[in-house]
Scaffold this motif. Sequence first.
Motif, PDB file in Angstrom:
ATOM      1  N   UNK A  49     -21.747   0.472   6.723  1.00 51.25           N
ATOM      2  CA  UNK A  49     -22.927   0.767   6.911  1.00 51.25           C
ATOM      3  C   UNK A  49     -23.988   0.172   6.378  1.00 51.25           C
ATOM      4  N   UNK A  50     -23.678  -0.761   5.334  1.00 49.15           N
ATOM      5  CA  UNK A  50     -24.557  -1.433   4.194  1.00 49.15           C
ATOM      6  C   UNK A  50     -23.990  -2.776   4.296  1.00 49.15           C
ATOM      7  N   UNK A  51     -23.634  -3.510   5.414  1.00 52.74           N
ATOM      8  CA  UNK A  51     -23.146  -4.843   5.473  1.00 52.74           C
ATOM      9  C   UNK A  51     -21.795  -5.102   4.538  1.00 52.74           C
ATOM     10  N   UNK A  52     -20.987  -4.290   4.404  1.00 48.68           N
ATOM     11  CA  UNK A  52     -20.061  -4.255   3.232  1.00 48.68           C
ATOM     12  C   UNK A  52     -18.590  -4.938   3.917  1.00 48.68           C
ATOM     13  N   UNK A  53     -18.613  -5.320   5.312  1.00 50.56           N
ATOM     14  CA  UNK A  53     -17.484  -5.853   5.889  1.00 50.56           C
ATOM     15  C   UNK A  53     -17.720  -7.104   6.931  1.00 50.56           C
ATOM     16  N   UNK A  54     -16.787  -7.918   7.126  1.00 50.48           N
ATOM     17  CA  UNK A  54     -16.750  -8.857   8.278  1.00 50.48           C
ATOM     18  C   UNK A  54     -15.510  -8.526   9.093  1.00 50.48           C
ATOM     19  N   UNK A  55     -14.763  -7.759   8.403  1.00 51.24           N
ATOM     20  CA  UNK A  55     -13.382  -7.710   9.361  1.00 51.24           C
ATOM     21  C   UNK A  55     -13.000  -6.201   8.977  1.00 51.24           C
ATOM     22  N   UNK A  56     -12.310  -5.481   9.868  1.00 52.69           N
ATOM     23  CA  UNK A  56     -11.700  -4.014   9.289  1.00 52.69           C
ATOM     24  C   UNK A  56     -10.375  -3.863   9.726  1.00 52.69           C
ATOM     25  N   UNK A  57      -9.498  -3.403   9.022  1.00 53.06           N
ATOM     26  CA  UNK A  57      -7.969  -2.954   9.394  1.00 53.06           C
ATOM     27  C   UNK A  57      -7.902  -1.511   9.226  1.00 53.06           C
ATOM     28  N   UNK A  58      -7.033  -1.123  10.146  1.00 54.94           N
ATOM     29  CA  UNK A  58      -6.593   0.488   9.976  1.00 54.94           C
ATOM     30  C   UNK A  58      -5.015   0.627  10.250  1.00 54.94           C
ATOM     31  N   UNK A  59      -4.532   1.418   9.810  1.00 51.88           N
ATOM     32  CA  UNK A  59      -3.198   1.619   9.849  1.00 51.88           C
ATOM     33  C   UNK A  59      -2.722   3.110   9.738  1.00 51.88           C
ATOM     34  N   UNK A  60      -2.278   3.670  10.288  1.00 50.82           N
ATOM     35  CA  UNK A  60      -1.638   5.155  10.111  1.00 50.82           C
ATOM     36  C   UNK A  60      -1.206   5.420   8.784  1.00 50.82           C
ATOM     37  N   UNK A  61      -1.718   6.348   8.116  1.00 50.62           N
ATOM     38  CA  UNK A  61      -1.031   6.569   6.870  1.00 50.62           C
ATOM     39  C   UNK A  61       0.382   6.683   6.800  1.00 50.62           C
ATOM     40  N   UNK A  62       0.822   7.433   8.012  1.00 46.88           N
ATOM     41  CA  UNK A  62       2.285   7.725   7.806  1.00 46.88           C
ATOM     42  C   UNK A  62       3.063   6.393   7.986  1.00 46.88           C
ATOM     43  N   UNK A  63       2.430   5.297   8.580  1.00 47.19           N
ATOM     44  CA  UNK A  63       3.164   4.053   8.887  1.00 47.19           C
ATOM     45  C   UNK A  63       3.279   3.265   7.617  1.00 47.19           C
ATOM     46  N   UNK A  64       2.674   3.512   6.422  1.00 45.50           N
ATOM     47  CA  UNK A  64       2.692   2.930   5.369  1.00 45.50           C
ATOM     48  C   UNK A  64       4.063   3.316   4.537  1.00 45.50           C
ATOM     49  N   UNK A  65       4.732   2.183   4.121  1.00 43.79           N
ATOM     50  CA  UNK A  65       5.836   2.620   3.321  1.00 43.79           C
ATOM     51  C   UNK A  65       5.590   2.148   1.867  1.00 43.79           C
ATOM     52  N   UNK A  66       5.712   3.107   1.215  1.00 42.93           N
ATOM     53  CA  UNK A  66       5.229   2.941  -0.358  1.00 42.93           C
ATOM     54  C   UNK A  66       6.614   2.883  -1.249  1.00 42.93           C
ATOM     55  N   UNK A  67       6.505   2.212  -2.502  1.00 40.30           N
ATOM     56  CA  UNK A  67       7.448   2.127  -3.367  1.00 40.30           C
ATOM     57  C   UNK A  67       7.821   3.652  -3.830  1.00 40.30           C
ATOM     58  N   UNK A  68       8.723   4.095  -4.337  1.00 40.30           N
ATOM     59  CA  UNK A  68       9.089   5.498  -4.822  1.00 40.30           C
ATOM     60  C   UNK A  68       8.505   5.900  -6.046  1.00 40.30           C
ATOM     61  N   UNK A  69       7.696   6.735  -6.299  1.00 42.89           N
ATOM     62  CA  UNK A  69       7.027   6.833  -7.552  1.00 42.89           C
ATOM     63  C   UNK A  69       8.060   7.165  -8.709  1.00 42.89           C
ATOM     64  N   UNK A  70       9.081   8.001  -8.213  1.00 46.02           N
ATOM     65  CA  UNK A  70      10.049   8.279  -9.194  1.00 46.02           C
ATOM     66  C   UNK A  70      10.734   7.144  -9.582  1.00 46.02           C
ATOM     67  N   UNK A  71      11.080   5.986  -9.065  1.00 43.90           N
ATOM     68  CA  UNK A  71      11.607   4.901  -9.438  1.00 43.90           C
ATOM     69  C   UNK A  71      10.842   3.874 -10.009  1.00 43.90           C
ATOM     70  N   UNK A  72       9.513   4.340 -10.690  1.00 46.39           N
ATOM     71  CA  UNK A  72       8.644   3.497 -11.198  1.00 46.39           C
ATOM     72  C   UNK A  72       9.451   2.334 -12.282  1.00 46.39           C
ATOM     73  N   UNK A  73      10.086   3.104 -12.946  1.00 47.32           N
ATOM     74  CA  UNK A  73      10.697   2.207 -14.231  1.00 47.32           C
ATOM     75  C   UNK A  73      11.563   1.193 -13.613  1.00 47.32           C
TER      76      UNK A  73
END
Lengths: 331, 271, 101
Positions: free
Chosen positions: C51-75
């Motif tokens: 709303x305040x000129x923050x962008x020139x391009x936008x991406x969206x992705x379904x949150x459920x389509x993101x694969x994240x590293x396992x927080x329990x395996x952080x070490x």
Amino acid sequence: MAASANMARNTEPETVEDPDGRARFDELIAADQRVEPTDWMPEAYRKTLVRQVSQHAHSEIIGMQPEGNWITRAPSLKRKAILMAKVQDEAGHGLYLYSAAQTLGTPRDKMTEDLISGKAKYSSIFNYPTPTWADMGSIGWLVDGAAICNQVPLCRASYGPYARAMVRICKEESFHQRQGFEILLHLSRGTKEQHAMAQESVNRWYAPALMMFGPPDADSPNSAQSMAWNIKRFSNDELRQRFVDMIVPQSEVLGLTLPDPDIKWNEERGHYDFGELDWDEFYEVLKGRGPANAIRLERRRTAHEEGAWVREAAAAYAERRRQQSEKAQAA
Amino acid sequence: MSDQSFRISAGEALTAEKITEAGEKPSEAVATYAVRLGDDALILAQRLGWWIARAPELEEDVALGNIALDQLGHARSFLSYAALAWGKTEDDLAYFRDEPEFTNLQIVEQPNGDFAATIARQFIVSYYQFELYRRLVDSTNATLAAIAAKAVKEVDYHRDHATQWVLRLALGTEESRRRMIAGLGVMWPYVDEMFRDDDLVESLGDAAVLPSSLREDFDAVTGAVLAEAELEVPEGFVARGGGREGIHTEFFGPLIAEMQVLARAHPEATW
Amino acid sequence: MSAPGSNDTEPWPLWEVFVRSSRGLSHLHAGSLHAPDAEMAVRNARDLYTRRNEGVSVWVVRSSDITASDPDAKGAFFESPRGKEYRHASYYTESEGVKHL
């Protein structure tokens, strides 16, 4: 390595005690670092945050109404545009905050349900009515002013998504207080009727704004824990004092008086003294007996219920398109 | 959070303030024409502003808010420019004219109804405005051309927003389809009026755009969307119109009474 | 593990929004929103996050389509680079004072 998306199924994830997790959490808090959604966190920390962040989001959403009330009647086109932008920002801020709360495992429709069923709380300041245009000034100057005092320290809150939402909100809100101040300044320097309108409005909003910081520290049992967790950075009374110190000189610039005969500069403390607040009234409004409580909730409920067929239509359309594209791929 | 993630800036664009500052006085005829376009945008913004805090979902509150703000911006530009012809201001025109002096098209004053009716109105008006501004960019009047150049981009987005919702409501559920058809039925009678020429626009030559010249493109593009949405172009009753001569439907009186009430209670005041 | 907050039960799913603030910069995560489908998600993202000129391009992705590293395996996941200081220029100190190196 990717674990199953356990969060997807439970709306309120159970926290299993995890000694390593707790040690890591304590370390993060002690080092004043940020806690992120996937970190282990104590159940009470999660609950406190869900409550606080969702209440904050609800407040933004309900807070659209007392001002939205004047969009159609704003007395100049410039003021109409500013007010419209501001109320729209509040919807945006509600959304940023719902997003932050959702990272803790509570989906937005659950939070919405809690709001419209009257189960969840929101800032009681929005249960006061806005009968005059000057209230747009008072809300900007006093209510947003108090909110900013509260919010700036929250940009450093220990929970990452909350702090990030607050950074964005604080940046965007910087114009909100100024536009309110300007509305009052124009009224105060305008006709006799305008000046009286401004003064009458400030008289009504002063005490409720001061109460936005919450009860005195002695009566605020949850504050100590929130401060220990770096969610809260300053006590209610500290923030209230800071706010009074700000608005007293500002009221002089405005040419308006604050409705408290006890306001006086205290050389020794280096702060303004101010009078006792009527906390009985605060608790009344907090319990939902504020003058506009029922109206605000009813309006939110109606909007949500009357929008149901639209939300269903869009979901049905998306599903239909998905099936079509699946069929097309199969063929 | 680093500053790189989002920047806040005002952007460069033609605003009502800049037009007033430039002070270039339009002819009476150009001003009268600018008032028409300004009134269309102003009354539409007034109607859309009602939706903020009432939309079907919070994301839609924000979307409708953006559209209302765009329209209000266009209104302010057109009215500020027109006002210079008579030594007045945008607020003089918005707040101190009576009903017969407003010359907006009747469609913009039609009540919001349900979300489908509002979308039907948005669909018609934004396709109309897009075709109009797209041509007004070439106006021989530099100020009108400049206002149109900003407006056409914004209205292009409004067109897209309306199209997305027409498709979803028409092809969503049985109920939404029924409501979409009803909404179009309520708004379509006011389409005819939008394309009527009169002496004023004809006298302005290349400074203005002949409304009748927009009809073919309007019909083609809206027809394509309606076909995709499996909807018929509504037929039948055509409203008498007359908005450009200051004739309004019964909904208009309460609308401007509400809009003007505070300003008129304090005629001497500035805000 | 998908993005935090994704939830299969919501009628309008959650989407993560990434905004490029100006040409030459990467898209950065700005936040999330709800939308019925991708077309609406990208439009809602435009309305909500620029709303305040923050962008020139936008991406969206379904949150459920993101694969994240396992927080329990952080070490295990992030241990390896630790102790490999020789991957950083600051490890090489003997060249100090030598120009253009």
